[in-house]
Design a protein around this motif. Structure first.
Motif, PDB file in Angstrom:
ATOM      1  N   GLY A 115       0.801  -1.218   0.000  1.00 34.47           N
ATOM      2  CA  GLY A 115       0.000   0.000   0.000  1.00 34.47           C
ATOM      3  C   GLY A 115       0.833   1.267   0.000  1.00 34.47           C
ATOM      4  N   SER A 116       1.956   1.259   0.721  1.00 36.79           N
ATOM      5  CA  SER A 116       2.759   2.474   0.829  1.00 36.79           C
ATOM      6  C   SER A 116       3.376   2.873  -0.500  1.00 36.79           C
ATOM      7  N   SER A 117       3.677   1.890  -1.347  1.00 41.66           N
ATOM      8  CA  SER A 117       4.324   2.206  -2.625  1.00 41.66           C
ATOM      9  C   SER A 117       3.320   2.362  -3.769  1.00 41.66           C
ATOM     10  N   ASN A 118       2.053   2.198  -3.503  1.00 38.83           N
ATOM     11  CA  ASN A 118       1.040   2.304  -4.546  1.00 38.83           C
ATOM     12  C   ASN A 118       0.860   3.769  -4.942  1.00 38.83           C
ATOM     13  N   PRO A 119       1.026   4.118  -6.227  1.00 35.63           N
ATOM     14  CA  PRO A 119       0.909   5.531  -6.638  1.00 35.63           C
ATOM     15  C   PRO A 119      -0.454   6.136  -6.319  1.00 35.63           C
ATOM     16  N   LYS A 120      -1.527   5.344  -6.440  1.00 29.60           N
ATOM     17  CA  LYS A 120      -2.850   5.887  -6.138  1.00 29.60           C
ATOM     18  C   LYS A 120      -2.961   6.288  -4.672  1.00 29.60           C
ATOM     19  N   GLY A 159       7.875   7.138   0.893  1.00 32.10           N
ATOM     20  CA  GLY A 159       7.342   5.797   0.741  1.00 32.10           C
ATOM     21  C   GLY A 159       6.668   5.261   1.990  1.00 32.10           C
ATOM     22  N   ARG A 160       6.829   5.961   3.113  1.00 35.48           N
ATOM     23  CA  ARG A 160       6.226   5.520   4.370  1.00 35.48           C
ATOM     24  C   ARG A 160       5.051   6.412   4.785  1.00 35.48           C
ATOM     25  N   ARG A 161       4.560   7.205   3.843  1.00 33.79           N
ATOM     26  CA  ARG A 161       3.563   8.205   4.210  1.00 33.79           C
ATOM     27  C   ARG A 161       2.252   7.574   4.671  1.00 33.79           C
ATOM     28  N   LEU A 162       1.857   6.464   4.063  1.00 30.14           N
ATOM     29  CA  LEU A 162       0.620   5.811   4.486  1.00 30.14           C
ATOM     30  C   LEU A 162       0.733   5.347   5.939  1.00 30.14           C
ATOM     31  N   ALA A 163       1.845   4.700   6.283  1.00 33.18           N
ATOM     32  CA  ALA A 163       2.043   4.257   7.659  1.00 33.18           C
ATOM     33  C   ALA A 163       2.108   5.444   8.608  1.00 33.18           C
ATOM     34  N   ALA A 164       2.788   6.521   8.183  1.00 35.13           N
ATOM     35  CA  ALA A 164       2.902   7.703   9.038  1.00 35.13           C
ATOM     36  C   ALA A 164       1.545   8.352   9.272  1.00 35.13           C
ATOM     37  N   ALA A 165       0.742   8.447   8.205  1.00 36.51           N
ATOM     38  CA  ALA A 165      -0.574   9.070   8.339  1.00 36.51           C
ATOM     39  C   ALA A 165      -1.474   8.249   9.257  1.00 36.51           C
ATOM     40  N   ALA A 172      11.247   6.673  14.798  1.00 36.49           N
ATOM     41  CA  ALA A 172      12.550   6.500  14.154  1.00 36.49           C
ATOM     42  C   ALA A 172      12.422   5.695  12.866  1.00 36.49           C
ATOM     43  N   ALA A 173      11.576   4.656  12.878  1.00 37.16           N
ATOM     44  CA  ALA A 173      11.395   3.837  11.678  1.00 37.16           C
ATOM     45  C   ALA A 173      10.779   4.647  10.544  1.00 37.16           C
ATOM     46  N   LEU A 174       9.903   5.586  10.884  1.00 40.38           N
ATOM     47  CA  LEU A 174       9.238   6.395   9.864  1.00 40.38           C
ATOM     48  C   LEU A 174      10.096   7.548   9.368  1.00 40.38           C
ATOM     49  N   ALA A 175      11.157   7.869  10.097  1.00 42.51           N
ATOM     50  CA  ALA A 175      11.936   9.070   9.798  1.00 42.51           C
ATOM     51  C   ALA A 175      12.516   9.025   8.392  1.00 42.51           C
ATOM     52  N   GLY A 176      12.423  10.154   7.714  1.00 44.31           N
ATOM     53  CA  GLY A 176      13.069  10.293   6.422  1.00 44.31           C
ATOM     54  C   GLY A 176      14.454  10.883   6.588  1.00 44.31           C
ATOM     55  N   ALA A 177      15.075  11.217   5.479  1.00 47.01           N
ATOM     56  CA  ALA A 177      16.410  11.801   5.518  1.00 47.01           C
ATOM     57  C   ALA A 177      16.345  13.201   6.110  1.00 47.01           C
ATOM     58  N   SER A 178      17.329  13.537   6.899  1.00 45.60           N
ATOM     59  CA  SER A 178      17.430  14.895   7.425  1.00 45.60           C
ATOM     60  C   SER A 178      18.693  15.529   6.875  1.00 45.60           C
ATOM     61  N   PRO A 179      18.715  16.844   6.735  1.00 51.95           N
ATOM     62  CA  PRO A 179      19.899  17.500   6.165  1.00 51.95           C
ATOM     63  C   PRO A 179      21.125  17.262   7.037  1.00 51.95           C
ATOM     64  N   ARG A 180      22.261  17.232   6.400  1.00 51.49           N
ATOM     65  CA  ARG A 180      23.505  17.027   7.132  1.00 51.49           C
ATOM     66  C   ARG A 180      24.196  18.376   7.306  1.00 51.49           C
ATOM     67  N   PRO A 181      24.010  19.034   8.428  1.00 56.87           N
ATOM     68  CA  PRO A 181      24.618  20.350   8.614  1.00 56.87           C
ATOM     69  C   PRO A 181      26.124  20.216   8.816  1.00 56.87           C
ATOM     70  N   ALA A 182      26.823  21.258   8.423  1.00 53.87           N
ATOM     71  CA  ALA A 182      28.259  21.287   8.667  1.00 53.87           C
ATOM     72  C   ALA A 182      28.489  21.465  10.162  1.00 53.87           C
ATOM     73  N   ALA A 183      29.334  20.636  10.721  1.00 54.88           N
ATOM     74  CA  ALA A 183      29.578  20.679  12.157  1.00 54.88           C
ATOM     75  C   ALA A 183      31.075  20.704  12.409  1.00 54.88           C
ATOM     76  N   SER A 184      31.521  21.715  13.132  1.00 48.88           N
ATOM     77  CA  SER A 184      32.930  21.785  13.484  1.00 48.88           C
ATOM     78  C   SER A 184      33.248  20.744  14.547  1.00 48.88           C
ATOM     79  N   ARG A 185      34.543  20.464  14.701  1.00 50.10           N
ATOM     80  CA  ARG A 185      34.949  19.491  15.713  1.00 50.10           C
ATOM     81  C   ARG A 185      34.550  19.962  17.104  1.00 50.10           C
ATOM     82  N   ARG A 186      34.636  21.276  17.336  1.00 52.49           N
ATOM     83  CA  ARG A 186      34.243  21.797  18.648  1.00 52.49           C
ATOM     84  C   ARG A 186      32.763  21.561  18.898  1.00 52.49           C
ATOM     85  N   THR A 187      31.932  21.764  17.857  1.00 54.93           N
ATOM     86  CA  THR A 187      30.497  21.523  18.011  1.00 54.93           C
ATOM     87  C   THR A 187      30.213  20.058  18.305  1.00 54.93           C
ATOM     88  N   VAL A 188      30.915  19.189  17.597  1.00 59.79           N
ATOM     89  CA  VAL A 188      30.720  17.754  17.809  1.00 59.79           C
ATOM     90  C   VAL A 188      31.103  17.371  19.222  1.00 59.79           C
TER      91      VAL A 188
END
Length: 698
Positions: free
Chosen positions: A244-249, A388-394, A422-438
């Motif tokens: 169902g999650s991958s069905n275009p309709k 692709g997980r929008r049906l489960a998320a909704a 966590a299972a439903l999570a999509g990609a999140s942006p990868r911000p630039a992080a300095s070593r001090r921030t890490v």
């Protein structure tokens, strides 16, 4: 350190190549997995061979959840320190940032709460507070990190599936059943179905995934013992449709904004429906179908809690702190407009620790910002998930919104629901992080992990003390000969909550229907010592324990002579007027708890004291119905002031004295017809000694 390509930076973590796992020591991944496992199976902590806490059904579980989150936080700190570019996206996802923001705001706004420590720990029954939302954010981040590795994702999914099957089954036997209501199982069941569907997708064909999801869902729903919870849980079924999650309709019918609006609207509509039911259902609600009665009861509960905003407008912005629902209910009970002498209203005899609405709970706890953040935690599911997980998320979002508007979670489902996020999570942006921030982030996570582990150990140790207090202050047939009135034993952040619980249990014992024998010497000694404790700061300023003290004092004072309670409580009765005035300063709307004093004073012909106390109530609030009623009753004794007495009684009826006292139709007619000869013997309510239905209930 390796720099990823732009395409890799935007790819979904679930689709990332396995080479990305290189560089994170296995010990940290193992620590995260172990912490998640401890959270998923935290229910088992309540089956320990020794009792922990006054609420042994929930406090050991809360300690296990904090310990699991502490382990995950330490694992995340190590993973972040070892390889920042890989692990950093897990901390920038909205599913992590929203509960983290809610925890931070709750901590700041809760500094002004009556009990800031209670705001952090939450009520002992549910643990919903600052720490639990920190736990939630940490579990989500840990689940996202593990979800990037197919093998660890599959192992985590199997752990969730096992927990979803085993834990409901344990509730079938009294020896392994711990929670006091079954609807909480539905939260874990729908979350486990989502976890199974997603984390095992690379290991099973679609039809097998659907069967595994049903295996995770059915036990919790079948044993939830609630039709409304089952109905809400069934909303997850479309997500289990194979493919169902991958069905275009399906995708065309599920634009994120549309589903977000639907998820936000559900709790608002349900709250409006509850309040409408509370308004239109007649006072004979107990003759209605069970579901109507239940919804009516919740509507009245929420009406009483919302009355707090009339008493304290600043609470709209800052709230009153997590874990303070019992205090709010104690202060505003009469705003529900239910006769409190009618014990058929189930809220009068229940342990009120939640508003039965996640939206109102957040508003009452930390104000409008918390309400927005709490709604956003649910509404963000279709917006921030992988497409692709929008049906489960909704479906999952609709389940949570509906369930949260009817019931409330217990701490044992925290890790399961977080892992579903966590299972439903999509990609999140990868911000630039300095070593001090890490390093700073890793240090904060490590400190948080140590703090959560320390909180778990502290709750465990405090639970042992509280279990011993319960043994002392709720004595069995052959108790120890002496209980010390030592406030140091209660000197903990939640000491007043424990004290109120012990006093409330004694009150229920005294009011047990059919009980004709006086309480044992040991019980009376325990009550006397608890009341002694209640006179010490800060407990004398806590509304919940003081409300039980007022109710107990009335029961003790009105006991038959053969009960000989004055041997232990003569000082309590002598100081009754003073303590009553102090209590009404804490809870101005609870003059119903003065009825016991007025009844005792009228039985002993202390009419001057009746007038003094009535005038004290009226000086605080000229429309107070209890003050008007007893002032009018006293005025009727003076032939020259009978007219003034009748006017007072009519005003009391107009102000709702019948919510506090069971005023008979006979008395109503006498007041209306101005017939003093018939009125005087019956107008002064002299309720029998408990266990008859209580005149007032805290």
């Amino acid at each position: 350190m390796r720099q990823d390509s732009p395409s890799a930076a935007t790819a979904d973590p679930a689709e990332a190549p396995r080479s990305r796992s290189v560089g994170v020591p296995a010990v940290f991944l193992g620590l995260i997995a172990a912490g998640l496992g401890l959270g998923l199976f935290s229910y088992l902590a309540a089956l320990l061979p020794w009792q922990i806490g006054i609420w042994a059904d929930s406090e050991p579980i809360a300690a296990a959840v904090h310990a699991g989150a502490g382990a995950v936080a330490l694992g995340l700190a190590g993973a972040l320190w070892s390889r920042s570019e890989e692990t950093w996206p897990a901390f920038s996802h909205p599913f992590v940032l929203l509960p983290l923001a809610l925890a931070v705001w709750s901590l700041v706004s809760g500094l002004a709460a009556r009990s800031p420590a209670l705001n952090i720990l939450g009520s002992p029954q549910t643990a919903e507070g600052v720490l639990l939302y920190l736990d939630f954010a940490i579990f989500v981040a840990g689940g996202i990190l593990l979800g990037q590795r197919p093998r660890l994702a599959a192992i985590t999914g199997l752990m969730a599936l096992a927990a979803a099957i085993v834990i409901p089954m344990l509730t079938l036997w009294p020896a392994t059943r711990v929670y006091f209501f079954g609807a909480w199982l539905t939260f874990g069941a729908v979350a486990a179905a989502v976890i199974t569907l997603i984390l095992l997708e690379r290991r099973c064909p679609p039809w097998m995934l659907s069967l595994a999801g049903l295996a995770a869902l059915v036990p919790g729903l079948a044993l939830s013992d609630s039709n409304t919870a089952i109905g809400a849980g069934l909303l997850i079924l479309p997500a289990l449709w194979p493919g169902g999650s991958s069905n275009p309709k399906v995708q065309r019918w599920l634009p994120p904004r549309r589903m977000t609006i639907a998820i936000v609207v559900v709790p608002i509509v349900l709250i409006a429906v509850f309040q409408a039911i509370g308004q239109i259902t007649p006072e004979h609600a107990f003759e209605q179908p069970r579901m109507v009665e239940s919804l009516w009861s919740r509507a009245r509960l929420q009406r009483a809690l919302l009355a707090e905003f009339g008493q304290s407008p600043a609470a709209v912005l800052f709230g009153t702190g997590w874990g303070h629902i019992r205090d709010l209910f104690s202060r505003n009970l009469l705003a529900a407009e239910v006769p409190i002498w009618n014990t058929r209203w189930d809220m009068l005899g229940r342990d009120i620790v939640n508003s039965h609405s996640f939206v109102l709970e957040a508003l009452l706890a930390a104000g409008l910002p918390a309400l927005v953040l709490r709604l956003a935690m649910v509404a963000s599911l279709p917006l921030a998930c992988r497409p692709g997980r929008r049906l489960a998320a909704a479906c999952f979002g609709l389940c949570l919104a509906t369930l949260g508007s009817l019931w409330f979670q217990m701490p044992g489902t925290t890790a399961m629901v977080a892992l579903a996020y966590a299972a439903l999570a999509g990609a999140s942006p990868r911000p630039a992080a300095s070593r001090r921030t890490v390093w700073l982030a890793a240090g904060l996570l490590a400190g948080l992990g140590v703090a959560l582990a320390a909180a778990a150990v502290g709750l465990f140790g405090r639970g042992l003390v509280e279990a011993e207090l319960q043994h002392q202050y709720l004595p069995p047939d052959h108790p120890p000969p002496l209980v010390d009135c030592d406030s140091r034993r209660f000197a903990a952040p939640r000491g007043d909550v424990v004290l109120a619980e012990l006093l409330g249990r004694h009150l229920k014992q005294i009011r047990t229907p059919g009980q004709t024998e006086p309480a044992s010497e040991a019980t009376l000694l325990a009550i006397a010592n608890l009341i002694c404790l209640s006179e010490r700061p800060p407990y004398r300023q806590a509304p919940a324990p003081q409300s039980f003290v007022m109710a107990l004092t009335g029961d003790i004072a009105l006991a038959p002579a053969g009960y000989n309670y004055r041997r232990y409580f003569s000082g309590l009765i002598d100081s009754w007027p003073e303590r009553l005035r102090e209590f009404l300063t804490l809870a101005p709307g609870r003059s119903d708890l003065a009825v016991g004093y007025f009844t005792w004073a009228t039985r002993n012909n202390r009419w001057n004291e009746v007038r003094t106390m009535a005038e004290s109530l009226l000086a605080r609030d000229p429309t107070d119905p209890v003050g008007l009623w007893y002032d009018g009753a006293a005025l009727l004794r003076d032939p020259a002031r009978v007219d003034a007495g009748y006017e007072r009684l009519r005003q009391a009826l107009a102000q709702g004295i019948d919510l506090r006292l069971n005023v008979s139709e006979f008395d109503r007619r006498n007041i209306a017809n101005h017939r003093p000869a018939l009125l005087r013997p019956s107008v002064i309510q002299t309720a029998p000694f408990q266990p008859a239905p209580p005149t007032a209930s805290p």
